[in-house]
Design a protein around this motif. Sequence first.
Motif, PDB file in Angstrom:
ATOM      1  N   ILE A 100      18.716   1.971  -7.900  1.00 59.10           N
ATOM      2  CA  ILE A 100      17.441   2.666  -8.042  1.00 59.10           C
ATOM      3  C   ILE A 100      17.657   3.693  -9.145  1.00 59.10           C
ATOM      4  N   THR A 101      16.750   3.721 -10.103  1.00 57.97           N
ATOM      5  CA  THR A 101      16.848   4.676 -11.201  1.00 57.97           C
ATOM      6  C   THR A 101      15.643   5.605 -11.141  1.00 57.97           C
ATOM      7  N   PHE A 102      15.902   6.901 -11.150  1.00 65.81           N
ATOM      8  CA  PHE A 102      14.849   7.920 -11.090  1.00 65.81           C
ATOM      9  C   PHE A 102      14.749   8.612 -12.447  1.00 65.81           C
ATOM     10  N   GLU A 105       0.835  -1.208   0.000  1.00 60.97           N
ATOM     11  CA  GLU A 105       0.000   0.000   0.000  1.00 60.97           C
ATOM     12  C   GLU A 105       0.870   1.258   0.000  1.00 60.97           C
ATOM     13  N   GLY A 106       1.921   1.245   0.810  1.00 55.10           N
ATOM     14  CA  GLY A 106       2.816   2.400   0.862  1.00 55.10           C
ATOM     15  C   GLY A 106       3.490   2.664  -0.473  1.00 55.10           C
ATOM     16  N   LEU A 107       3.967   1.602  -1.106  1.00 54.32           N
ATOM     17  CA  LEU A 107       4.617   1.766  -2.409  1.00 54.32           C
ATOM     18  C   LEU A 107       3.630   2.254  -3.465  1.00 54.32           C
ATOM     19  N   LYS A 108       2.430   1.711  -3.437  1.00 53.50           N
ATOM     20  CA  LYS A 108       1.435   2.130  -4.430  1.00 53.50           C
ATOM     21  C   LYS A 108       1.087   3.611  -4.248  1.00 53.50           C
ATOM     22  N   LEU A 109       0.870   4.039  -3.008  1.00 48.59           N
ATOM     23  CA  LEU A 109       0.570   5.452  -2.759  1.00 48.59           C
ATOM     24  C   LEU A 109       1.741   6.344  -3.168  1.00 48.59           C
ATOM     25  N   HIS A 110       2.954   5.862  -2.936  1.00 47.62           N
ATOM     26  CA  HIS A 110       4.138   6.618  -3.356  1.00 47.62           C
ATOM     27  C   HIS A 110       4.179   6.727  -4.883  1.00 47.62           C
ATOM     28  N   CYS A 111       3.950   5.615  -5.570  1.00 47.02           N
ATOM     29  CA  CYS A 111       3.975   5.614  -7.038  1.00 47.02           C
ATOM     30  C   CYS A 111       2.892   6.519  -7.622  1.00 47.02           C
ATOM     31  N   GLN A 112       1.767   6.618  -6.924  1.00 45.55           N
ATOM     32  CA  GLN A 112       0.673   7.480  -7.382  1.00 45.55           C
ATOM     33  C   GLN A 112       0.927   8.946  -7.049  1.00 45.55           C
ATOM     34  N   ASP A 137      10.012  12.018 -15.192  1.00 46.12           N
ATOM     35  CA  ASP A 137       8.555  12.047 -15.012  1.00 46.12           C
ATOM     36  C   ASP A 137       8.122  11.620 -13.606  1.00 46.12           C
ATOM     37  N   GLY A 138       9.096  11.349 -12.720  1.00 41.83           N
ATOM     38  CA  GLY A 138       8.784  10.943 -11.354  1.00 41.83           C
ATOM     39  C   GLY A 138       8.749   9.436 -11.154  1.00 41.83           C
ATOM     40  N   SER A 139       8.830   8.678 -12.229  1.00 49.96           N
ATOM     41  CA  SER A 139       8.827   7.221 -12.093  1.00 49.96           C
ATOM     42  C   SER A 139      10.220   6.736 -11.691  1.00 49.96           C
ATOM     43  N   PHE A 140      10.288   5.490 -11.255  1.00 53.98           N
ATOM     44  CA  PHE A 140      11.559   4.930 -10.820  1.00 53.98           C
ATOM     45  C   PHE A 140      11.540   3.421 -11.007  1.00 53.98           C
ATOM     46  N   THR A 141      12.710   2.831 -10.967  1.00 56.88           N
ATOM     47  CA  THR A 141      12.835   1.374 -10.971  1.00 56.88           C
ATOM     48  C   THR A 141      13.831   0.960  -9.895  1.00 56.88           C
TER      49      THR A 141
END
Length: 149
Positions: free
Chosen positions: A112-114, A12-19, A117-121
Amino acid sequence: MFSPLQWLTPAEGLKLHCQGDIYLVPPQFLECSRFLDFPKMTDVQSYAAKIMDEGKVISLPVGFYLKDCLLHTLPGDDCYPKNVSFASISEIPKLDETEEENLRRVKALHRITFFPDGSFTFRCNITLPHGEHPPRDIDSKEWLQDPNL
């Protein structure tokens, strides 16, 4: 003004962060990705006890600007410098390659790649020392599309 406190699962935390609904700094979302593989609190407690016995290594992420992103490498990544100290990092070096070119060149990944557009891997394909559980590979764009989260 303070935000209300809320208990969240790692997913849930990761999903909220990704959103973009909450902001987690890299140590927090890295640990959340690691804990995705521990479905019960007792699993987390067992892992924590194991790491305490074996010793947790504190690692300093080392950043590089690529042509299209910011790369944070961690120990074991092929791009991670051999000798690192806080004193040796004065500015983030630039590499003359894109992320895609970098991924073709290197084999061992712990990073970690940023992206702009705010996305990351997250990517980790190595065995970490001291029994440390690796973070789960995550692409934040794909993460938001996963119906199981």
